[in-house]
Write a protein that holds these residues in place. Sequence first.
Motif, PDB file in Angstrom:
ATOM      1  N   GLY C  54       3.000  -8.390 -17.989  1.00 51.77           N
ATOM      2  CA  GLY C  54       1.965  -7.894 -17.086  1.00 51.77           C
ATOM      3  C   GLY C  54       1.482  -8.927 -16.084  1.00 51.77           C
ATOM      4  N   ASP C  55       0.162  -8.977 -15.921  1.00 51.14           N
ATOM      5  CA  ASP C  55      -0.446  -9.802 -14.869  1.00 51.14           C
ATOM      6  C   ASP C  55      -0.473 -11.287 -15.165  1.00 51.14           C
ATOM      7  OD1 ASP C  55      -0.961  -7.436 -13.702  1.00 51.14           O
ATOM      8  OD2 ASP C  55      -3.086  -7.334 -14.305  1.00 51.14           O
ATOM      9  N   PHE C  56      -0.316 -11.631 -16.403  1.00 50.88           N
ATOM     10  CA  PHE C  56      -0.531 -13.022 -16.781  1.00 50.88           C
ATOM     11  C   PHE C  56       0.477 -13.946 -16.092  1.00 50.88           C
ATOM     12  CE2 PHE C  56       0.196 -16.522 -19.924  1.00 50.88           C
ATOM     13  CZ  PHE C  56      -1.010 -17.168 -19.727  1.00 50.88           C
ATOM     14  N   ALA C  57      -0.043 -14.876 -15.308  1.00 57.68           N
ATOM     15  CA  ALA C  57       0.852 -15.766 -14.555  1.00 57.68           C
ATOM     16  C   ALA C  57       0.445 -17.219 -14.788  1.00 57.68           C
ATOM     17  CB  ALA C  57       0.808 -15.430 -13.070  1.00 57.68           C
ATOM     18  N   LYS C  67      -2.027 -19.372 -24.451  1.00 50.96           N
ATOM     19  CA  LYS C  67      -2.125 -17.906 -24.516  1.00 50.96           C
ATOM     20  C   LYS C  67      -1.447 -17.379 -25.796  1.00 50.96           C
ATOM     21  CE  LYS C  67      -3.107 -14.004 -22.315  1.00 50.96           C
ATOM     22  NZ  LYS C  67      -4.470 -13.788 -21.780  1.00 50.96           N
TER      23      LYS C  67
END
Lengths: 349, 349, 208, 208
Positions: C54-57, C67
Amino acid sequence: MKKFLNTPESVLADTLAGLAAAHPSLRVVTAGEGGGGDGPFVTRASRTKPGKVALISGGGSGHEPLHSGFVGQGMLDAACPGEVFTSPVPGQMLAAAQAVDSGAGVVFVVKNYTGDVLNFRMAAELATEDAGIRVETVLVDDDVAVRDSTWTAGRRGTGATVLVEKIAGALAERGAGIGSVADVARRVNANSRSFAVALTACTTPANGKPGFQLPDDEMEIGVGIHGEPGRSRQKLASAREVATLALDAILAEPVFDRTGDESGGSEPCEVIAMVSGLGGTPLSELYILFGEVAEQLDARGVTIARNLVGDYVTSLDMAGAMVTLCRADDELLDLWDAPVNTPALRWGV
Amino acid sequence: MKKFLNTPESVLADTLAGLAAAHPSLRVVTAGEGGGGDGPFVTRASRTKPGKVALISGGGSGHEPLHSGFVGQGMLDAACPGEVFTSPVPGQMLAAAQAVDSGAGVVFVVKNYTGDVLNFRMAAELATEDAGIRVETVLVDDDVAVRDSTWTAGRRGTGATVLVEKIAGALAERGAGIGSVADVARRVNANSRSFAVALTACTTPANGKPGFQLPDDEMEIGVGIHGEPGRSRQKLASAREVATLALDAILAEPVFDRTGDESGGSEPCEVIAMVSGLGGTPLSELYILFGEVAEQLDARGVTIARNLVGDYVTSLDMAGAMVTLCRADDELLDLWDAPVNTPALRWGV
Amino acid sequence: MLDLARCRAWIEAVATAVAERKDELTELDAAIGDADHGANLHRGFTAVQAALGGDFAPETVGQALVKVGMTLISSVGGASGPLYGSAFRAMGKQLATPEADADQFALALRSGLDAVRALGAAAAGDKTMVDALGPAVTAFDDAVGKGLGFADAARAAAQAAEDGAKATVPLQARKGRASYLGERSIGHQDPGATSTALIFTALADVFR
Amino acid sequence: MLDLARCRAWIEAVATAVAERKDELTELDAAIGDADHGANLHRGFTAVQAALGGDFAPETVGQALVKVGMTLISSVGGASGPLYGSAFRAMGKQLATPEADADQFALALRSGLDAVRALGAAAAGDKTMVDALGPAVTAFDDAVGKGLGFADAARAAAQAAEDGAKATVPLQARKGRASYLGERSIGHQDPGATSTALIFTALADVFR
Ligand SMILES: Nc1ncnc2c1ncn2[C@@H]1O[C@H](COP(=O)(O)OP(=O)(O)O)[C@@H](O)[C@H]1O
Ligand SMILES: Nc1ncnc2c1ncn2[C@@H]1O[C@H](COP(=O)(O)OP(=O)(O)O)[C@@H](O)[C@H]1O
Ligand SMILES: [Mg+2]
Ligand SMILES: [Mg+2]
Ligand SMILES: [Mg+2]
Ligand SMILES: [Mg+2]
């Protein structure tokens, strides 16, 4: 695997849905829901009275009615159920603490298992450091089948948990401060010892088969409540012999030594006695066992002042029973008798 | 046979000894003892208030907490336990009636089994003719798995017994006359239906082995509470499907037909719902089942006004569960909510 | 060099291996524990996969590993959740650069081991994950000290972890649930040590 | 002629046979009932042995049989207790003389059957003890009608009871617990019919 369930994965969620449907006095908050954390928790439907210390317990599921069944007036403010036999996670405990803390602080009642201890330790850090909640942690470690030494993770927390939750819950309900509530909880634990015997293994939904194989004519002695085998195995014995096994192990503990009593041991000492089924044993057998426990305690100069007979701390569908004794005094008995209104324990209200 | 017991022959006596030790609120009278009859019986420790109608039930043992666990304020005045799965004898019932009759008469609550019916019938004759006690007999026959026809001994008495005892007990406690108490008991029975499913057979202490063999992937549908096989056998199903099976069978009964309601069936009807374990099934599974029952009832326009989830009517160590619904109205709910103080059911006191 | 892509590949590989060997881990836990280690890690690494997707960058390998650690802490429960969670978190905190070379990673591993020891208080020989993690960290260190590259160090660590896990068989457990069994814990391989070996093997495989 | 000594011998023989065949009766009850018929009758006839021993000195066969009936009623429970108890009681009430000849006994048997029918409301073919008791009573009657003596009549009754019990196998039960099984009750011999046959066989044996 012969169980009433939908899928092994949904056991916890489905159990909580049923619990919520059965008990309007409870509020079940699922993970992520408004105020929810990383896992579900159960609170009373009503908010904590300002100034009342909140009592929170939790642990893996599979021990029902422990802990969710003990949420309610005079006992727990919240319970954090983990997956079956798996400790809940810190975020879940933190969310529960935030939901029930009235400002007077929170007492965590933690059964002594590495997973529970570590997760509650992290939760206590989060609650104290990030959320500014005052936390006291009380460890329950009453199982005499495990020697408390540097060679083990210490005695397991089992039956005494019910007694700790009831008695500390009563004191909290009376408005005592967090220190006193934690103190009485620790005192109940120090005064309590348990011993359990299994006639069959239990089956976790995830595993789908019995955790160990036990021949038809044998039993496991000194089991815990997580389906693990006990300290030893022996031939099936009568209820009378099982009671003797349990009482021998429990009464050998220093806390039940009466030579230091005022009377030098000539007067009986008083206990709260619990015979809890492990989930697959019917009530009639528990009464038979309790009858033996009562008779033998009487013969040993120990008086049962109060008792519980039934399924209170279980291990899924294990056939077996646990004997718990708590050395009692007037304060503990008075708190024991205080009103309690939970799904699994109710009197005086 | 994996059970906590001393000898198969002493199961009843040993269970009663444990019951007596656990509950000072009960008096256990053994056969032949002062005022005792041909078998043991259990009464409240206090005498029946003058003018209060006495409620007596009884039946074979193995269904604990039924009936002895329901003796106490607001419920039974006496229970007559027979040997495991064997009706008690008339002399035992007579002695119990003599012990608890206050002059206002005695209501016998009898589960519809030939043995119970015949023995209670003889007891009623003895009590009326020889002892001059006014007796009303109420038959409980709520099990929809058995067709009520001239082709059978009629529907069996199962879960509704708890509801009958609770509600009639409350009315008796309020001082109603014997006719009214018997009437409300009959009304509860008429409004109630039960359906049970077994995942395993049970083992009687005398027989020592399971009553029938059930493959690992099958269950018995429509079982009674005496270890007999059910009406049919089928593949294990999910909790959801089991709930559907039970509700389909129960709600098909005329008493749950809502087309005759004031609203013509558009308004939900109210029920008291019980999910009782059969002895070997842990509480968590009962909650899962109850959750399904609640959800499906809701979808069918039936509201659960009150509920019980736990072991209330059991069949020794059988893994399985029974669903009981009683169509309720304000009077029945009011009596349901009245204080009750027995070993197995307690609230309001 | 462990860059972000390899780091992700590593964690993916762990997740895949856990999914494949879930039942084996649970079996091991059934023998001396409570039959949930496979299910626990599977739940955890499934959550980790979701968290890393997903969005986790993340910008650094460290952020990614923190994380992973936080996700394990918030999803596993049991003993292994906080232990593995803290280990990954501690490792991540050591790694503030986009990618980690073998020296940096050796330090990070050491922090991970320290975190497990600090939290669980298990010593070598207590029949826990420490009996695989300890030797693996030492082997990685030694390999780096001998001037070997990341791939070889990871292979050495994996081998040491495997050996360490196997060596738990004759031990009597002194920590965790298995300790309740006393002498009956002897003769079984520790589930946590086994999963630790799996994690290092996945790391080595990423560099193959 | 059934005198007091033979009457006692009969009841003794029943008690012995019940003790010997307890498990068989319970097995039959396990198949279509609740697995207690053997235990029930064993408890009952043990109590009967005690009741007929000691101080009890009946003057008539009837008094002895009434005692048997009352003792069964007060000790057996279940369905069979009141049924057998009432049967013996009713038989006893018919027999006011010190000893009973075949004619008297035929009448007594008829009263016993009537009592069972009145109480249990079972008809022939319902797969109950009536399916052995009915034919036995008729056979005894017939034999007496044909001028046969007590011994032969008893033997005929025993044979009829045995046949009647065996003939319950293909029947579907309509009374008692077995009726709950519906069609699944087919294919099993009724335990109560079996014990009735046992009682008549014991009677015949006393005259052998
Ligand atoms: N104090 C400890 N220190 C290090 N590792 C531990 C400790 N206690 C348990 N473990 C590890 O955790 C593993 C069990 O993990 P898991 O089954 O997921 O949790 P739980 O024991 O709570 O069910 C053990 O095999 C062991 O390797
Ligand atoms: N209504 C009845 N009339 C005649 N006999 C009956 C009736 N109901 C049951 N029986 C007999 O009783 C027998 C069962 O006796 P038992 O097992 O001792 O009692 P229970 O069924 O109460 O467990 C059955 O096999 C049947 O022969
Ligand atoms: Mg676990
Ligand atoms: Mg019976
Ligand atoms: Mg585990
Ligand atoms: Mg029977």
